[in-house]
Design an enzyme around this catalytic site. Structure first.
Site, PDB file in Angstrom:
ATOM      1  CG  HIS A 184       4.028   2.979  17.746  1.00 64.48           C
ATOM      2  ND1 HIS A 184       2.777   2.171  18.102  1.00 64.48           N
ATOM      3  CD2 HIS A 184       3.862   3.434  16.715  1.00 64.48           C
ATOM      4  CE1 HIS A 184       1.835   2.309  17.143  1.00 64.48           C
ATOM      5  NE2 HIS A 184       2.539   2.995  16.144  1.00 64.48           N
TER       6      HIS A 184
ATOM      7  CD  GLU B 278       2.661  -0.421  20.332  1.00 61.32           C
ATOM      8  OE1 GLU B 278       2.301   0.634  20.521  1.00 61.32           O
ATOM      9  OE2 GLU B 278       3.125  -0.948  19.097  1.00 61.32           O
TER      10      GLU B 278
ATOM     11  N   GLY C 233       0.816  -1.241  -0.012  1.00 65.63           N
ATOM     12  CA  GLY C 233       0.077  -0.052  -0.192  1.00 65.63           C
ATOM     13  C   GLY C 233       0.966   1.298  -0.068  1.00 65.63           C
ATOM     14  NE  ARG C 234      -2.028   5.654   2.418  1.00 65.68           N
ATOM     15  CZ  ARG C 234      -3.381   5.395   2.829  1.00 65.68           C
ATOM     16  NH1 ARG C 234      -4.111   5.673   1.659  1.00 65.68           N
ATOM     17  NH2 ARG C 234      -3.859   4.668   3.969  1.00 65.68           N
ATOM     18  CB  ILE C 235       3.618   2.766   4.645  1.00 69.31           C
ATOM     19  CG1 ILE C 235       2.805   3.951   5.221  1.00 69.31           C
ATOM     20  CG2 ILE C 235       4.955   2.712   5.524  1.00 69.31           C
ATOM     21  CD1 ILE C 235       2.551   3.820   6.640  1.00 69.31           C
TER      22      ILE C 235
ATOM     23  NE  ARG D 227      -1.678   0.110  14.720  1.00 71.49           N
ATOM     24  CZ  ARG D 227      -1.292   1.282  14.204  1.00 71.49           C
ATOM     25  NH1 ARG D 227      -0.120   1.307  13.949  1.00 71.49           N
ATOM     26  NH2 ARG D 227      -1.931   2.252  14.190  1.00 71.49           N
TER      27      ARG D 227
ATOM     28  CB  THR E 191       7.254   0.539  10.837  1.00 64.16           C
ATOM     29  OG1 THR E 191       7.114   0.323   9.241  1.00 64.16           O
ATOM     30  CG2 THR E 191       9.048   0.718  10.858  1.00 64.16           C
TER      31      THR E 191
END
Ligand code: GLV
Length: 327
Positions: free
Chosen positions: A285, A267, A157-159, A238, A236
């Site tokens: 994070h 987390e 996707g985008r990242i 989840r 990076t």
């Protein structure tokens, strides 16, 4: 427009200014810390709009407390797995996120982790500071070359795309696992492969899928066992995408060489044994954590919230069908 708005924790000033200009006074958690679930329920009671964070669990109980006047939960994050979107939709509550503005910043951080793990920079820094460094040594902190390696991008996707496009200067071969072909990655010679093939072939595996039921524990003991013993895993996205207990075993037993993590399954707690390992670099994070990007996210979240309160479709709505539930 005076509206009953709550901000669950201080965000960059640009977003607060935006809210103030459009809506006048609003309430905000006075403490710079995550609200407990009980405190969140009390804080959102009867609100028309809530600006919330990925650390807020917005479940049925929270949505019920917000009640029938509530129009929107505007998340200050691109990911929205912290929100029960289906429950929000049933109640006619819009959910919004902040896509796009953090893509490049997060892609930079994935590479920062990749290099830190490959070249053992954090271990080196620790050793230098310890006072035990007695000078250059031919066998010290030998890592892995990034240049010329094979980069496996899970989720294009985008990242994921932004991460893969950065690889051109490092002459890495790009493999990607994605339901659809990605023309930008194909244009740089990327090859779409199955997840198993990607795991078997890559020197660096970097995760960029959203967290949902189909991606929870996407990388577990079986998948880690497919990776090369010299390979490194970068997350990076989840934390729950990786079975963190299985990752600890794989890192400890040398099934894989290293990992760079920015996100964790529970987390802020690491899995038992994780932080005792030298071959993992752990960040708290920080994916989108630059001043410019967090400020853009704040403005975007505020704009989404303001649009919803005006009865408009917010620019980044995740569940537009909530508008129908309201009509
Ligand atoms: C950060 O993790 C985000 O989803 O924006």
């Amino acid at each position: 427009m005076a509206a009953n708005i709550y901000v669950t924790r201080r965000i960059p000033q640009a977003g607060l200014d935006q809210l103030h200009a459009a809506c006048g006074e609003f309430d905000m958690n006075p403490d710079d810390r995550v609200l407990s679930h009980a405190a969140l329920i009390e804080a959102v009671r009867g609100r028309e709009g809530v600006l919330c964070l990925l650390t807020d669990t917005v479940d049925e109980a929270v949505l019920a407390a917000a009640g029938p006047r509530c129009r929107v939960f505007a998340n200050f994050a691109v990911g929205f797995d912290n929100i029960d979107v289906a429950a929000a939709t049933r109640r006619g509550i819009l959910v919004t996120n902040t896509p796009g503005v953090l893509t490049e910043t997060t892609a930079d951080l994935a590479w920062a982790l990749l290099f830190a793990v490959a070249r053992r920079t954090v271990e080196g820094d620790r050793h230098f500071r310890s006072g035990h460094w007695d000078g250059w040594a031919p066998m010290q902190f030998l890592g892995h070359d990034v240049y010329g390696s094979t980069l496996g991008v899970v989720g294009a996707g985008r990242i994921g795309t932004a991460v893969a496009l950065r690889s051109v200067g490092f002459r890495t071969r790009v493999l990607y696992a994605n339901p659809e072909p990605n023309a930008e990655l194909d244009a740089i010679g990327g090859r779409r492969v199955s997840l198993d093939e990607l795991l078997r072939e890559s020197d660096f595996v970097t995760l960029h899928v959203p967290l949902d039921d189909s991606t929870r524990h996407l990388i577990g003991a079986h998948e880690l066992a497919l990776m090369k013993p010299t390979a490194c895993l970068i997350n990076t996205a989840r934390g729950p995408i990786v079975d963190e207990a299985a990752l600890v075993v794989a890192l400890r037993d040398g099934q894989i060489s290293g990992a760079g993590l920015d996100v964790y399954e529970n987390e802020p707690a690491p899995a038992p044994g994780l932080t005792a390992l030298d071959n993992v670099v752990c960040l708290p994070h920080l994916g989108s954590a630059t001043l410019a990007t967090r400020s853009r996210m704040a403005v975007m979240a505020a704009d989404n919230l303001i649009a919803a309160l005006h009865g408009e479709r917010p620019p980044n709505v995740v569940n537009p069908e909530a508008l129908d539930a309201r009509a």
